[in-house]
Enzyme design. Structure first.
Site, PDB file in Angstrom:
ATOM      1  N   ARG A   1      -8.078  11.927  -6.102  1.00  0.00           N
ATOM      2  CA  ARG A   1      -7.508  11.484  -7.315  1.00  0.00           C
ATOM      3  C   ARG A   1      -7.602  10.002  -7.501  1.00  0.00           C
ATOM      4  O   ARG A   1      -7.099   9.016  -6.931  1.00  0.00           O
ATOM      5  CB  ARG A   1      -6.082  12.120  -7.257  1.00  0.00           C
ATOM      6  CG  ARG A   1      -5.379  11.530  -8.586  1.00  0.00           C
ATOM      7  CD  ARG A   1      -3.989  12.361  -8.810  1.00  0.00           C
ATOM      8  NE  ARG A   1      -4.033  13.979  -9.214  1.00  0.00           N
ATOM      9  CZ  ARG A   1      -3.301  14.422  -9.636  1.00  0.00           C
ATOM     10  NH1 ARG A   1      -1.950  13.975  -9.724  1.00  0.00           N
ATOM     11  NH2 ARG A   1      -3.385  15.625 -10.013  1.00  0.00           N
TER      12      ARG A   1
ATOM     13  N   HIS B   1     -10.225  17.155 -14.962  1.00  0.00           N
ATOM     14  CA  HIS B   1      -9.017  17.767 -14.076  1.00  0.00           C
ATOM     15  C   HIS B   1      -9.571  19.449 -13.454  1.00  0.00           C
ATOM     16  O   HIS B   1      -8.900  20.203 -14.008  1.00  0.00           O
ATOM     17  CB  HIS B   1      -7.721  17.866 -14.467  1.00  0.00           C
ATOM     18  CG  HIS B   1      -6.616  17.963 -13.511  1.00  0.00           C
ATOM     19  ND1 HIS B   1      -6.892  18.116 -12.285  1.00  0.00           N
ATOM     20  CD2 HIS B   1      -5.241  18.067 -13.479  1.00  0.00           C
ATOM     21  CE1 HIS B   1      -5.683  18.168 -11.737  1.00  0.00           C
ATOM     22  NE2 HIS B   1      -4.768  18.136 -12.498  1.00  0.00           N
TER      23      HIS B   1
ATOM     24  N   GLN C   1      -7.490  21.866 -11.904  1.00  0.00           N
ATOM     25  CA  GLN C   1      -6.280  22.315 -13.037  1.00  0.00           C
ATOM     26  C   GLN C   1      -6.909  23.511 -13.940  1.00  0.00           C
ATOM     27  O   GLN C   1      -6.306  24.763 -14.078  1.00  0.00           O
ATOM     28  CB  GLN C   1      -5.791  21.369 -13.918  1.00  0.00           C
ATOM     29  CG  GLN C   1      -4.750  21.851 -15.052  1.00  0.00           C
ATOM     30  CD  GLN C   1      -3.511  22.166 -14.180  1.00  0.00           C
ATOM     31  OE1 GLN C   1      -3.045  21.651 -13.188  1.00  0.00           O
ATOM     32  NE2 GLN C   1      -2.912  23.578 -14.390  1.00  0.00           N
TER      33      GLN C   1
ATOM     34  N   ASP D   1       0.069  19.190 -22.828  1.00  0.00           N
ATOM     35  CA  ASP D   1       0.372  18.454 -21.741  1.00  0.00           C
ATOM     36  C   ASP D   1       0.719  17.090 -22.296  1.00  0.00           C
ATOM     37  O   ASP D   1       1.021  16.797 -23.369  1.00  0.00           O
ATOM     38  CB  ASP D   1      -1.389  17.949 -21.023  1.00  0.00           C
ATOM     39  CG  ASP D   1      -1.236  17.132 -19.974  1.00  0.00           C
ATOM     40  OD1 ASP D   1      -0.260  16.880 -19.274  1.00  0.00           O
ATOM     41  OD2 ASP D   1      -2.302  16.543 -19.652  1.00  0.00           O
TER      42      ASP D   1
ATOM     43  N   CYS E   1       0.153  22.144 -17.732  1.00  0.00           N
ATOM     44  CA  CYS E   1      -0.391  21.709 -16.407  1.00  0.00           C
ATOM     45  C   CYS E   1       0.842  21.411 -15.540  1.00  0.00           C
ATOM     46  O   CYS E   1       0.702  21.373 -14.074  1.00  0.00           O
ATOM     47  CB  CYS E   1      -1.384  21.010 -16.419  1.00  0.00           C
ATOM     48  SG  CYS E   1      -1.003  19.411 -17.335  1.00  0.00           S
TER      49      CYS E   1
END
Ligand code: CP
Ligand code: NVA
Length: 300
Positions: free
Chosen positions: A101, A128, A131, A219, A259
């Protein structure tokens, strides 16, 4: 030949569908005791905070029979200036895979180029993809299909929606994105989806995006690394909130996704997040199952 997972598009559609089916099997407990990765080691190198990604990978790796090694950059020489290239080469001599990450997407690309082991993107500023795997699993679980599902994303055109565009484009989801001017998703990712004839639209009105939607998704307004812009962003995004008003435009059986982590009262209200339509915690759980299926595919 090692395979990386830096963006969703690194999977062929057939592989993606197989992975989602495998994740459903794993969720149902199939092969729970097989431990296909016994004796292996997977690194978790995180330059940003994480709850779900870090924990679900750590536990998923363990459940597959391998060990996870959490690496705080400040505690390894990478944080003191050892290069990405050298770090990737050294990791490759010990580990069987690594989840990273980080900030700039080019950093993970450079790492992957110099690594002889699979590199999995646990979030960059641009993508991402892990996700998106859990999002697809959750949509299929709740709606019984992907093709033709209308997904409305309300908010910032960030890493999460960039990966959702790729997910929609690959699976035939109709994606409506409502975002302010200058906060659109990545232009290259969006244009590629359009060039493939995908049904992805960028709109300004959250109400218009939500109209007739099967899934409402949002998000945070301020992603990791954007903290200095927080005050400005909170003003710009104030009308891009997933709330009761927006829910009233969607189909009566529409589900609410996020998420996580959520900033309750900003991009989503308590009412939406805690409503019977919310599937956000199933979505969080599905990170574990999809990532286990991904590890089974990539780690040899
Ligand atoms: N959704 C997600 O990636 O959460 P974390 O930042 O907690 O890993
Ligand atoms: N867009 C958010 C996602 C967090 C999981 C961020 O990058 O901070």
């Amino acid at each position: 030949m090692k395979r990386d997972f830096l963006t969703l598009r690194e999977l062929k559609l057939e592989e993606l569908n197989n992975l989602l089916n495998r994740a459903v099997e794993l969720k149902g407990g199939k092969d729970a005791s097989l431990c296909p990765l016994i004796g292996k080691s997977i690194g978790l190198l995180f330059e940003k905070a994480s709850t779900r990604t870090r924990i679900s990978f750590q536990i998923g790796v363990y459940q597959l029979g391998a060990q996870a090694i959490y690496l705080n950059p400040q505690e390894i020489q990478f944080g003191r200036g050892e290069t990405i290239e050298d770090t990737a080469r050294v990791f490759s001599r010990y580990m069987d895979g690594v989840v990273i990450r980080t900030f700039g997407h080019e950093k993970i690309e450079k790492f992957a180029k110099n690594a002889a082991i699979p590199v999995i993107n646990g979030l960059t500023d641009l993508h991402h993809p892990c996700q998106a795997l859990a999002d697809l699993m959750t949509i299929k679980e709740k709606k019984g299909k992907l093709q033709g599902v209308v997904l409305a994303y309300i908010g910032d055109g960030n890493n999460v929606v960039n990966s959702l565009i790729e997910a929609a484009s690959m699976t035939g989801i109709s994606l409506r994105i409502a975002c302010p001017v200058r906060y659109e998703p990545d232009e290259g990712i969006y244009k590629k989806a359009l060039s493939e004839g995908s049904d992805v639209k960028i709109l300004r009105s959250p109400e218009e995006a939500a109209k007739g939607a099967d899934v409402l998704y949002t998000d945070v307004w301020v992603s990791m690394g954007q903290e200095e812009e927080a005050a400005k962003r909170k003003k710009i995004f104030k009308d891009y909130q997933l709330n009761k008003h927006i829910l009233s435009f969607a189909k009566p059986d529409a589900v609410v996704m996020h998420c996580l982590p959520a900033h309750r009262g900003e991009e989503i209200t308590d009412e939406a997040m805690d409503s019977p339509r919310s599937v956000v915690f199933d979505q969080a759980e599905n990170r574990l199952h999809t990532q286990k299926a991904l590890l089974e595919l990539l780690v040899k």
